[in-house]
Design an enzyme around this catalytic site. Structure first.
Site, PDB file in Angstrom:
ATOM      1  N   HIS A  42       0.843  -1.205   0.000  1.00 49.61           N
ATOM      2  CA  HIS A  42       0.000   0.000   0.000  1.00 49.61           C
ATOM      3  C   HIS A  42       0.875   1.251   0.000  1.00 49.61           C
ATOM      4  CE1 HIS A  42      -2.801  -2.939   2.089  1.00 49.61           C
ATOM      5  NE2 HIS A  42      -3.544  -2.516   1.079  1.00 49.61           N
ATOM      6  N   GLN A  96      -8.969  -7.982 -10.319  1.00 48.09           N
ATOM      7  CA  GLN A  96      -9.678  -6.801  -9.804  1.00 48.09           C
ATOM      8  C   GLN A  96      -9.307  -5.554 -10.604  1.00 48.09           C
ATOM      9  OE1 GLN A  96     -10.341  -5.675  -5.497  1.00 48.09           O
ATOM     10  NE2 GLN A  96      -8.509  -4.461  -5.847  1.00 48.09           N
TER      11      GLN A  96
HETATM   12  O1  PAF Z   1      -8.138  -4.376  -3.058  1.00 50.65           O
HETATM   13  C1  PAF Z   1      -8.772  -3.993  -2.047  1.00 50.65           C
HETATM   14  O2  PAF Z   1      -8.220  -3.779  -0.979  1.00 50.65           O
HETATM   15  C2  PAF Z   1     -10.278  -3.840  -2.134  1.00 50.65           C
HETATM   16  O3  PAF Z   1     -10.835  -4.807  -2.956  1.00 50.65           O
HETATM   17  C3  PAF Z   1     -10.714  -2.435  -2.576  1.00 50.65           C
HETATM   18  C4  PAF Z   1     -10.277  -2.124  -3.990  1.00 50.65           C
HETATM   19  C5  PAF Z   1     -10.144  -1.395  -1.618  1.00 50.65           C
HETATM   20  C6  PAF Z   1     -12.245  -2.314  -2.538  1.00 50.65           C
HETATM   21  O4  PAF Z   1     -12.734  -2.550  -1.252  1.00 50.65           O
END
Ligand code: PAF
Length: 281
Positions: A38, A154
């Site tokens: 992150h 995703q």
């Molecule tokens: O990847 C993640 O942490 C989650 O799927 C997200 C994109 C924050 C959506 O809740």
């Protein structure tokens, strides 16, 4: 110090002021339990935008398993320390009621991207991701949004959603960040025992080995090599391993079938579900 905001109204207010001064806004959507992966997204956003907003919200609609939602790590204080260190401006940490004052009944269709891998294995998951990410996009109206390539499927789905909704947001995929031994960083790694963590490294190690194996073997044999090598290890069980076209995410059968090929895996290590991926070309 990063400023904590919990309501959409306040968030819109402060961001409107910045926007009126011509400042670009970057959004890093997260579910908290932040780690160096992150941090790399936040650093990129801070470098490319005047204002960086990080959302920290464990989104219930994307969990198809109640226990998984309950056990998901929550580390708000440590998250704020990391975000202050990285120079994020705002952390948006709303309540469930703030994001879902009414049940969200929207149904998205991301055919064919959501019909493979995580799609059938986690019914409703991507619909929940699309619900929350679209709500975050409407609340923040960012110029750019940053997502990790670890969640490869995703990322592809969020790109499609952004197009479907005609949103003028640049979606930026950032490389997987790995521990020194190769293990992909994930908030779920916190849930592994010491022993499980040692075992789990075999997932990335096998993927790395498979790249060498692939140079002199067929795609089908490479896929089997990965599945067998991981399943042979006590404590690991492959849910799926697919070698896919990196754009359409559809499984392919031969190395010649695409110019962009990625292997995507989900493995159970004890009760923790881990995902990773590797690019072949
Ligand atoms: O990847 C993640 O942490 C989650 O799927 C997200 C994109 C924050 C959506 O809740």
């Amino acid at each position: 110090m990063v400023k904590i905001i919990t309501t959409i109204a306040e968030l819109k207010n402060v961001l409107e002021d910045h926007r009126s001064e011509g400042k670009k806004i970057g959004l890093v959507p997260t579910m908290g339990a932040l780690h160096e992966g992150h941090a790399s997204l936040v650093r990129r956003s801070v470098a490319e935008n005047e204002i960086t907003v990080v959302s920290d919200f464990v989104n219930p609609t994307q969990f198809n398993d109640k226990n998984d939602l309950q056990n998901y790590p929550r580390t708000m204080e440590a998250d704020c320390t990391l975000l202050s260190r990285e120079g994020a401006d705002y952390v948006f940490a709303p309540s469930v009621e703030e994001m879902y004052p009414e049940p969200d009944t929207r149904v998205f269709d991301f055919t064919p991207l959501d019909k493979v891998m995580e799609g059938p294995n986690r019914p409703g998951h991507f619909n929940g991701v699309a619900q929350i990410v679209s709500k975050l996009f409407y609340a923040v109206e960012p110029d750019r949004a940053y997502f990790g390539e670890k969640d490869f499927q995703q990322l592809a789905i969020i790109r499609m959603m952004t197009e479907q909704l005609n949103l003028n947001i640049e979606i930026i995929g950032c490389p997987i960040v790995r521990e020194e031994d190769g293990m992909a960083l994930s908030s779920r790694n916190m849930l592994l025992s010491k022993e499980e963590r040692k075992t789990a490294v075999n997932i990335s190690q096998t993927l790395f080995k498979s790249r060498i194996f692939a140079s002199s073997n067929s795609l089908i044999d490479t896929k089997q090599f990965v599945i067998n090598s991981i399943n042979e290890i006590d404590g690991l069980e492959v849910e799926y391993y697919e070698i896919v076209d990196g754009n359409t995410l559809q499984p392919i059968e031969k190395w010649e079938d695409s110019e962009y090929i990625v292997g995507c895996i989900t493995v159970h290590c004890g009760r923790v579900r881990l995902i990773d991926n590797i690019k072949y070309k």
